[in-house]
Scaffold this motif. Structure first.
Motif: not given
Length: 353
Positions: A167-170, A246-247, A268-269, A292-298
């Motif tokens: 999820g590229r948490l920074q 979100g995890l 958004r994003g 909204t440009g949100k990502e859903v990542i499996g």
């Protein structure tokens, strides 16, 4: 040596005397100090998890371990006998192909990767295990004097750590962990704090676990109601800032409400990483997601570099394994350990020694 042997065809699980393993090319033999017991092991042994593809019968189950290298095989160059290590269960072949084979050693393999478990069929519920070197990580010197039972929490942290990396948490971002009252979810809260999240919103339904998580620095909690709109608003309010990531580690959910609430709460994003075991379909608002440009990542498990990076967080004092409650049983008491691990809200259970 002693090892647990499982025959899935008959449901037989026996603690038996078996030949000690011998290292082969590309592997090491690890003497097990502690091995984690997954919460679903009782169901797995009983054959009630039809989506799992186990190794050929009979085999030794068990995914990961903390232990000591006893022997190294040919083509092993950086590991040595006497070295303390973490052996992790997620194996990915080193082939330069688009989709290399992978498996959760001692448990299952996804479709097309069953041959991995024919080569590496035995897991860690034994006094010794043969482990492929790509799954073995030396402990940093700062941790070498800490016992395996105290370090076994690292194996639980690896799964959510993989999701947070994906999820590229920074550092400085705000995170929601859905399913935070489960074993992997509660570990995910602790890991997100260690990685520098500004605030972590722990979302779940078991209030006793939420109360324990709320004692950690930069953690706030939300008890979910099942109402998507109300829960999304509660998450945003608790975060106190736009939610970046979100995890989702919700386990065995029969409905998608908490996942949808977490997704709705994102800015958004924002990015939503799915790593849980929900059994219901996830209805996605196509237009809403687009606008909204949100990502859903499996995401499944973690990259090969993750164990070493996570151990460095522990060595640096950033990841406090005291936040991962643990109970240790003798190897011979695996059945009792399985029962304990299956209880809702149970600590991380380990066997060995």
């Amino acid at each position: 040596m002693k090892a647990w042997r499982l025959t899935m065809a008959t449901g037989s699980l026996e603690f038996a005397d078996v030949p000690a393993p011998v290292a082969r090319p590309g592997s090491v033999v690890v003497r097990v100090e502690a091995a984690p017991v997954v919460s679903y092991l009782r169901e797995y042994v009983a054959g009630r998890l039809p989506d799992y593809d186990p190794p050929p019968d009979p085999f030794t189950p068990g995914t990961s371990a903390v232990g000591v290298v006893e022997e190294v095989g040919a083509e092993v160059y950086g590991l040595r006998p006497g070295q303390r290590v973490v052996a992790t269960g997620h194996y990915t072949s080193a082939e330069n192909v688009a989709e290399p084979a992978q498996a959760l050693l001692g448990i299952t393999a996804p479709p097309g990767s069953g041959a991995v478990l024919e080569t590496w069929r035995d897991g860690t519920f034994a006094e010794q295990v043969v482990a492929p070197v790509s799954t073995v990580t030396p402990l940093p010197a700062a941790l070498d004097g800490i016992g395996g039972a105290a370090l076994i929490g690292v194996t639980r942290c690896l799964v959510p750590y993989g999701g947070l990396l994906r999820g590229r948490l920074q550092a400085g971002e705000t995170v929601v962990v859905n399913g935070a009252t489960g074993g992997f979810g509660s570990a995910g809260v602790t890991v997100a704090v260690a990685m520098g999240a500004r605030r972590v919103v722990a979302a779940g339904r078991t209030r006793a676990v939420l109360e324990r998580l709320s004692t950690q620095n930069r953690v706030v909690t939300v008890a979910l109601s099942g109402d998507v709109e109300a829960d999304a608003e509660a998450l945003r309010r608790a975060a106190g800032a736009p939610i970046d990531l979100g995890l989702d580690l919700v386990g065995g959910a029969g409905d998608p409400e908490s996942t949808l609430a977490s997704l709705a709460a994102l800015r958004r994003g924002g990015r939503q990483v799915l790593m849980g075991s929900m059994t219901a379909a996830l209805p996605i608002d196509y237009t809403g997601l687009m606008m909204t440009g949100k990502e859903v990542i499996g995401n499944f498990m973690y990259p090969r570099s993750a164990p070493g990076r996570l151990l460095e967080l522990v060595a640096a004092g950033l990841l406090d394994l005291d936040g991962i409650p643990t109970e240790h049983f003798p190897l011979a008491a695996l059945r009792e350990a399985m029962d304990r691990a299956a209880h809702s809200g149970a600590p991380l259970v380990a066997v060995g020694g």
